[in-house]
Write a protein that holds these residues in place. Structure first.
Motif, PDB file in Angstrom:
ATOM      1  N   GLU A  57      23.919  34.409 -14.683  1.00  0.00           N
ATOM      2  CA  GLU A  57      23.854  35.875 -14.694  1.00  0.00           C
ATOM      3  C   GLU A  57      23.645  36.419 -13.277  1.00  0.00           C
ATOM      4  OE1 GLU A  57      24.410  39.522 -16.073  1.00  0.00           O
ATOM      5  OE2 GLU A  57      24.719  37.673 -17.205  1.00  0.00           O
ATOM      6  N   ARG A  58      22.818  35.754 -12.467  1.00  0.00           N
ATOM      7  CA  ARG A  58      22.634  36.185 -11.078  1.00  0.00           C
ATOM      8  C   ARG A  58      23.954  36.111 -10.319  1.00  0.00           C
ATOM      9  NH1 ARG A  58      17.952  32.905 -11.382  1.00  0.00           N
ATOM     10  NH2 ARG A  58      18.800  31.427  -9.873  1.00  0.00           N
ATOM     11  N   TYR A  59      24.734  35.048 -10.582  1.00  0.00           N
ATOM     12  CA  TYR A  59      26.045  34.917  -9.934  1.00  0.00           C
ATOM     13  C   TYR A  59      26.971  36.050 -10.385  1.00  0.00           C
ATOM     14  CZ  TYR A  59      30.641  33.214  -8.643  1.00  0.00           C
ATOM     15  OH  TYR A  59      31.904  33.120  -8.123  1.00  0.00           O
ATOM     16  N   ARG A  72      34.076  35.976   2.405  1.00  0.00           N
ATOM     17  CA  ARG A  72      33.540  35.954   3.770  1.00  0.00           C
ATOM     18  C   ARG A  72      32.267  35.122   3.911  1.00  0.00           C
ATOM     19  NH1 ARG A  72      32.688  41.989   4.384  1.00  0.00           N
ATOM     20  NH2 ARG A  72      31.582  41.378   6.251  1.00  0.00           N
ATOM     21  N   ILE A  73      31.697  34.695   2.807  1.00  0.00           N
ATOM     22  CA  ILE A  73      30.423  33.980   2.845  1.00  0.00           C
ATOM     23  C   ILE A  73      30.638  32.530   2.420  1.00  0.00           C
ATOM     24  CG2 ILE A  73      28.074  33.895   1.941  1.00  0.00           C
ATOM     25  CD1 ILE A  73      28.265  36.822   1.300  1.00  0.00           C
ATOM     26  N   ARG A  74      29.995  31.614   3.119  1.00  0.00           N
ATOM     27  CA  ARG A  74      30.055  30.201   2.729  1.00  0.00           C
ATOM     28  C   ARG A  74      29.369  30.015   1.382  1.00  0.00           C
ATOM     29  NH1 ARG A  74      27.079  27.936   7.764  1.00  0.00           N
ATOM     30  NH2 ARG A  74      25.678  27.781   6.041  1.00  0.00           N
ATOM     31  N   ILE A  78      25.817  31.518  -0.438  1.00  0.00           N
ATOM     32  CA  ILE A  78      25.747  32.192  -1.741  1.00  0.00           C
ATOM     33  C   ILE A  78      24.749  31.470  -2.633  1.00  0.00           C
ATOM     34  CG2 ILE A  78      27.018  32.784  -3.843  1.00  0.00           C
ATOM     35  CD1 ILE A  78      29.513  33.135  -2.053  1.00  0.00           C
ATOM     36  N   ALA A  79      24.828  30.152  -2.675  1.00  0.00           N
ATOM     37  CA  ALA A  79      23.890  29.364  -3.487  1.00  0.00           C
ATOM     38  C   ALA A  79      22.451  29.622  -3.050  1.00  0.00           C
ATOM     39  CB  ALA A  79      24.224  27.875  -3.385  1.00  0.00           C
ATOM     40  N   ASN A  80      22.231  29.641  -1.757  1.00  0.00           N
ATOM     41  CA  ASN A  80      20.897  29.902  -1.233  1.00  0.00           C
ATOM     42  C   ASN A  80      20.412  31.289  -1.650  1.00  0.00           C
ATOM     43  OD1 ASN A  80      18.577  29.348   0.245  1.00  0.00           O
ATOM     44  ND2 ASN A  80      19.420  30.259   2.104  1.00  0.00           N
ATOM     45  N   SER A  90      28.823  25.464  -7.946  1.00  0.00           N
ATOM     46  CA  SER A  90      30.169  24.962  -8.252  1.00  0.00           C
ATOM     47  C   SER A  90      30.386  24.855  -9.756  1.00  0.00           C
ATOM     48  CB  SER A  90      30.397  23.589  -7.608  1.00  0.00           C
ATOM     49  OG  SER A  90      30.397  23.721  -6.204  1.00  0.00           O
ATOM     50  N   ARG A  91      29.374  24.404 -10.487  1.00  0.00           N
ATOM     51  CA  ARG A  91      29.477  24.332 -11.955  1.00  0.00           C
ATOM     52  C   ARG A  91      29.638  25.726 -12.552  1.00  0.00           C
ATOM     53  NH1 ARG A  91      24.668  20.234 -12.225  1.00  0.00           N
ATOM     54  NH2 ARG A  91      25.807  18.299 -11.918  1.00  0.00           N
TER      55      ARG A  91
END
Length: 96
Positions: A57-59, A72-74, A78-80, A90-91
């Motif tokens: 949900e955050r993603y 534009r973001i690695r 984004i994960a951080n 990735s999942r």
């Protein structure tokens, strides 16, 4: 800590330099009050998302609100930002 995506110039205003014109002009006081309120509300929303929403949900919220940034973001950044590992991101992105 702040991470800038692009070359960025950061300006700092001393508290007294804000308060002096605010005391003289109500419109300036109202402007800074709104700016501080928006900043506070943004931080509260971010904290709430981190505490209450799951990673998927955050993603989804990030994609909806920041879609222009995705290219534009690695992925590691984004994960951080989402508080998850790059493997988990990735999942989520693959729909697993």
């Amino acid at each position: 800590m702040l991470i800038a995506l692009e070359n960025t110039e950061i300006l700092q205003i001393h508290r007294d330099d804000v308060l002096t014109p605010c005391k003289k002009h109500h419109s300036i006081e109202a402007l800074f009050s709104k700016l501080f309120s928006f900043g506070t509300l943004g931080m509260m929303k971010r904290i709430s998302e981190m505490l209450e929403e799951n990673a998927r949900e955050r993603y989804n919220i990030f994609v909806t609100e920041s879609n222009g940034l995705l290219q534009r973001i690695r992925l590691g950044d984004i994960a951080n930002y989402l508080g998850i590992t790059q493997v988990s991101l990735s999942r989520i992105r693959s729909g697993k």
